[in-house]
Design a protein around this motif. Structure first.
Motif, mmCIF file in Angstrom:
data_model
loop_
_atom_site.group_PDB
_atom_site.id
_atom_site.type_symbol
_atom_site.label_atom_id
_atom_site.label_comp_id
_atom_site.label_asym_id
_atom_site.label_seq_id
_atom_site.Cartn_x
_atom_site.Cartn_y
_atom_site.Cartn_z
ATOM 1 N N MET A 174 0.799 -1.234 0.000
ATOM 2 C CA MET A 174 0.000 0.000 0.000
ATOM 3 C C MET A 174 0.827 1.277 0.000
ATOM 4 O O MET A 174 0.270 2.374 -0.083
ATOM 5 C CB MET A 174 -0.941 0.021 1.219
ATOM 6 C CG MET A 174 -2.005 -1.062 1.222
ATOM 7 S SD MET A 174 -1.416 -2.565 2.027
ATOM 8 C CE MET A 174 -1.543 -2.163 3.747
ATOM 9 N N CYS A 219 3.154 4.464 1.245
ATOM 10 C CA CYS A 219 3.182 5.312 2.435
ATOM 11 C C CYS A 219 2.430 6.598 2.152
ATOM 12 O O CYS A 219 2.009 6.856 1.040
ATOM 13 C CB CYS A 219 4.619 5.620 2.830
ATOM 14 S SG CYS A 219 5.558 6.428 1.540
ATOM 15 N N ARG A 220 2.211 7.396 3.197
ATOM 16 C CA ARG A 220 1.601 8.707 2.987
ATOM 17 C C ARG A 220 2.463 9.766 3.670
ATOM 18 O O ARG A 220 3.342 9.454 4.468
ATOM 19 C CB ARG A 220 0.167 8.727 3.480
ATOM 20 C CG ARG A 220 -0.012 8.530 4.957
ATOM 21 C CD ARG A 220 -1.414 8.912 5.366
ATOM 22 N NE ARG A 220 -2.373 7.905 4.938
ATOM 23 C CZ ARG A 220 -3.352 7.432 5.709
ATOM 24 N NH1 ARG A 220 -3.497 7.855 6.936
ATOM 25 N NH2 ARG A 220 -4.193 6.540 5.257
ATOM 26 N N ARG A 270 3.616 12.866 6.055
ATOM 27 C CA ARG A 270 3.304 13.377 7.392
ATOM 28 C C ARG A 270 2.634 14.746 7.213
ATOM 29 O O ARG A 270 3.148 15.610 6.494
ATOM 30 C CB ARG A 270 4.585 13.493 8.210
ATOM 31 C CG ARG A 270 4.343 14.044 9.603
ATOM 32 C CD ARG A 270 5.584 13.932 10.467
ATOM 33 N NE ARG A 270 5.806 12.560 10.869
ATOM 34 C CZ ARG A 270 6.985 11.949 10.859
ATOM 35 N NH1 ARG A 270 8.037 12.582 10.437
ATOM 36 N NH2 ARG A 270 7.094 10.708 11.264
ATOM 37 N N PRO A 308 4.575 4.794 6.558
ATOM 38 C CA PRO A 308 3.942 3.632 5.915
ATOM 39 C C PRO A 308 2.458 3.564 6.270
ATOM 40 O O PRO A 308 2.063 3.898 7.388
ATOM 41 C CB PRO A 308 4.717 2.454 6.507
ATOM 42 C CG PRO A 308 6.076 3.007 6.787
ATOM 43 C CD PRO A 308 5.814 4.416 7.259
ATOM 44 N N GLU A 309 1.670 3.175 5.289
ATOM 45 C CA GLU A 309 0.208 3.202 5.447
ATOM 46 C C GLU A 309 -0.295 1.814 5.841
ATOM 47 O O GLU A 309 -0.579 0.988 4.982
ATOM 48 C CB GLU A 309 -0.426 3.667 4.132
ATOM 49 C CG GLU A 309 -1.851 4.049 4.292
ATOM 50 C CD GLU A 309 -2.416 4.719 3.040
ATOM 51 O OE1 GLU A 309 -1.654 5.155 2.164
ATOM 52 O OE2 GLU A 309 -3.644 4.780 2.961
ATOM 53 N N ASN A 310 -0.380 1.566 7.146
ATOM 54 C CA ASN A 310 -0.622 0.205 7.619
ATOM 55 C C ASN A 310 -1.952 -0.043 8.306
ATOM 56 O O ASN A 310 -2.074 -0.981 9.087
ATOM 57 C CB ASN A 310 0.516 -0.222 8.548
ATOM 58 C CG ASN A 310 1.694 -0.731 7.754
ATOM 59 O OD1 ASN A 310 1.615 -1.786 7.138
ATOM 60 N ND2 ASN A 310 2.762 0.029 7.723
ATOM 61 N N GLU A 311 -2.975 0.755 7.997
ATOM 62 C CA GLU A 311 -4.277 0.534 8.622
ATOM 63 C C GLU A 311 -4.774 -0.882 8.347
ATOM 64 O O GLU A 311 -5.269 -1.563 9.244
ATOM 65 C CB GLU A 311 -5.300 1.556 8.110
ATOM 66 C CG GLU A 311 -5.167 2.942 8.720
ATOM 67 C CD GLU A 311 -4.004 3.729 8.123
ATOM 68 O OE1 GLU A 311 -3.368 3.244 7.156
ATOM 69 O OE2 GLU A 311 -3.717 4.821 8.640
ATOM 70 N N GLN A 324 7.305 1.959 11.483
ATOM 71 C CA GLN A 324 5.852 2.086 11.307
ATOM 72 C C GLN A 324 5.345 1.087 10.279
ATOM 73 O O GLN A 324 4.248 1.227 9.743
ATOM 74 C CB GLN A 324 5.460 3.517 10.874
ATOM 75 C CG GLN A 324 5.834 4.585 11.862
ATOM 76 C CD GLN A 324 4.877 4.640 13.027
ATOM 77 O OE1 GLN A 324 3.694 4.344 12.897
ATOM 78 N NE2 GLN A 324 5.376 4.975 14.185
ATOM 79 N N VAL A 370 5.286 0.368 2.289
ATOM 80 C CA VAL A 370 4.401 0.009 3.394
ATOM 81 C C VAL A 370 5.216 -0.712 4.474
ATOM 82 O O VAL A 370 4.852 -0.724 5.642
ATOM 83 C CB VAL A 370 3.225 -0.873 2.910
ATOM 84 C CG1 VAL A 370 3.648 -2.327 2.728
ATOM 85 C CG2 VAL A 370 2.067 -0.799 3.896
#
Lengths: 124, 421
Positions: free
Chosen positions: B115, B117-118, B120, B257-260, B274, B295
């Motif tokens: 996925m 990252c996004r 900050r 990293p986008e880890n939802e 993260q 991610v």
């Protein structure tokens, strides 16, 4: 008169620090490079600095409003502004293929502007 | 629906992982991408510098992604665009939605998390002031300029010297804006040296190290920022405060990293990266769920993302065949000067020729030694002229070393000033 200059190689993300020794406007020694491109870059950078340019141009009738483009070779650093101004006002027509020449011999540099993205024609 | 492998995310990691999974024998692969196009962030990274490692050629972002898209188009891999994954369970059930299929429920043999990252956001920085328009993360501004053709402003201040900020300083300058300065809180830049040269120095844009923004001015639109120098504890020094008029503030202050989804799946997350903890097969703490690319941990080179993703694809395909999780027996311990490592555990039987350990250092080190030890016995010492947190480092450990140490329990990596022991 020896002139010693430290420059950072921009060929790849390693960013080697290069030391160039100049005498009477001629390169006599380059140190600090880790590949042949570094040495070549150092010689060019101190006497005739050049850059590749990437930018965007607007497209009519495409699936995206802008296409990314680049110079297919490098141009003198002093010509960057002239090149960017020469591209002002140009609008391309979709479709565009990646690698397609969109502006030939820009600013009489012998360098072409080519598309780096494929833009499909938008089906209405 | 059942699929051997579901890849979540169609950016550079997802593309390379899917292709590699297919080529490693999994013929039933699906990529799920939330945007309308594959390629992820590469689509807006129109600058040069991609692919030197993978293709031995300097490519722009879109050109790099096109190489993978071309290969992908030759393979019967299912692609779901405009599709959002909303849940992944520990049993590897993937739930996604889009406007044509409605809700998709997929039982996956293996899942590859890709996925990315996004950025900050401002909220993470605690800068006082109103919330006027004109504050953008650098990547958002990059999308506006490079994809949509909109300019975010005319007089620009950039906070943070990460690569996207530096790249945007040049882009906005070429598009006619006036980039007044780039501010960096730390005493060194977080970006690559080549970007400082060709994005800032070439255009005489000042880089102010040990500086930050202490206030954002303007109610409807940004009218200026107050900047200040910071002390060694990164606290602003009041008497150095200075007002800088501008209409736009770009933030290039790090990527997360986008880890939802990973968390929903019960994957254990390393607080330092993260991203998930993974073994050398890129398998997370949940059997059959793999992770690769940003991610997992934020990379500075897409080439390494592709390389890592190829491994994840291959190991995911192996998992589907054997249904065996990578039982790891060796722990990697990061010691002084090393912030984290990927992987964090190892199954020596599953090393091909080399074990690649990627890591970042905690601070700038000059003329230091990267030391690798097996159960505290030093096996490798590499002299490094410079190590910075902004540049990912790696060590390669030959398979033969593991064969010689069959009872190995842990690997230590540290940064030492002089030869230790």
């Amino acid at each position: 008169m020896k002139d010693i200059r430290e420059i950072t190689c921009i060929n790849c993300p390693l960013g080697c620090t290069l030391t160039v020794e100049l005498e009477a406007n001629e390169v006599i020694k380059v140190t600090g490079f880790q590949c042949p491109r570094g040495e070549k870059y150092a010689r060019k950078e101190v006497l005739d600095p050049r850059r590749s340019i990437t930018t965007i141009l607007p497209v009519r009738g495409g699936d995206l409003p802008m296409v990314s483009v680049k110079t297919d070779g490098d141009i003198p650093k002093t010509k960057i502004k002239e090149l960017i101004l020469a591209l002002k006002g140009i609008v391309l027509e979709a479709p565009i293929q990646e690698g397609q020449v969109v502006v030939a011999d820009v600013c009489q540099t012998g360098v072409n502007i080519i598309a780096t993205k494929t833009i499909q024609k938008q089906t209405p | 629906m059942r699929k051997d492998i579901v890849v979540i995310g169609g950016g550079p990691a997802g593309l390379a992982a899917a292709i590699s999974a297919y080529e490693s024998g999994s013929t039933d692969v699906m990529i799920i991408e939330r945007e309308q196009r594959l390629g992820g962030i590469l689509n807006q990274c129109i600058h040069n510098g991609f692919g030197l490692h993978t293709f031995k050629q300097e490519l722009t972002g879109p050109e790099y992604s096109e190489r993978y898209l071309k290969r992908l188009s030759e393979l019967p891999i299912d692609i779901k665009l405009d599709t959002m994954v909303i849940d992944v369970t520990p049993q590897k059930k993937v739930i996604a939605i889009n406007s044509s299929d409605g809700i998709l429920e997929i039982e996956a043999g293996a899942v590859i998390l890709a996925m990315g990252c996004r950025e900050r956001p401002r909220g993470a920085l605690n800068i006082p002031g109103f919330r006027p328009s004109g504050i953008f993360s650098a990547g958002t501004a990059q999308k506006f300029v490079n994809i949509d053709g909109y300019m975010p402003g005319k007089e620009i201040v950039i906070l943070g010297s990460g690569d996207i900020g530096l790249i945007m300083a040049r882009r906005l300058t070429l598009e006619g804006a006036h980039v007044k300065m780039v501010l960096e809180l730390l005493p060194y830049s977080g970006g690559l040296k080549r970007n400082i040269v060709q994005c800032l120095n070439d255009f005489a844009i000042p880089l102010k190290l040990s500086h930050t923004v202490t206030r954002i001015h303007g109610k409807d639109r940004v009218t200026g920022v107050t900047i200040a120098q910071v002390d060694s504890e990164l606290k602003p020094i009041r008497k150095t405060e200075q007002y800088v008029a501008c209409d736009t503030l770009l933030l290039s202050v790090g990527l997360i990293p986008e880890n939802e989804l990973s968390r929903k799946a019960g994957v254990a997350i390393n607080l330092k990266t993260q991203g998930p903890f993974v073994s050398n097969t890129l398998e997370t703490s949940v059997p059959g769920i793999f992770a690769c690319g940003n991610v997992l941990h934020v990379h500075d080179l897409v080439d390494y993302v592709s390389e890592e993703a190829e491994m994840a694809g291959k190991y995911a395909a192996d998992y589907v065949k054997s249904n065996e999780s990578s039982a790891t027996t060796v722990k990697i311990e990061t010691q002084q000067g090393v912030r984290y490592s990927v992987p964090s555990t190892v199954n020596p039987d599953l090393i091909d020729k080399f074990l690649v350990i990627r890591f970042r250092v905690t601070e700038v080190f000059e003329n230091h030694i990267v030391t690798v030890a097996f159960d505290d016995q030093v096996l490798q010492q590499r002299q490094k002229r410079i190590l910075t947190p902004g540049e990912m480092e790696q060590v390669l450990l030959p398979k033969a070393w593991f064969l010689k140490h069959p009872d190995l329990k842990s690997i230590q990596i540290r940064i030492a000033k002089e030869e230790s022991q």
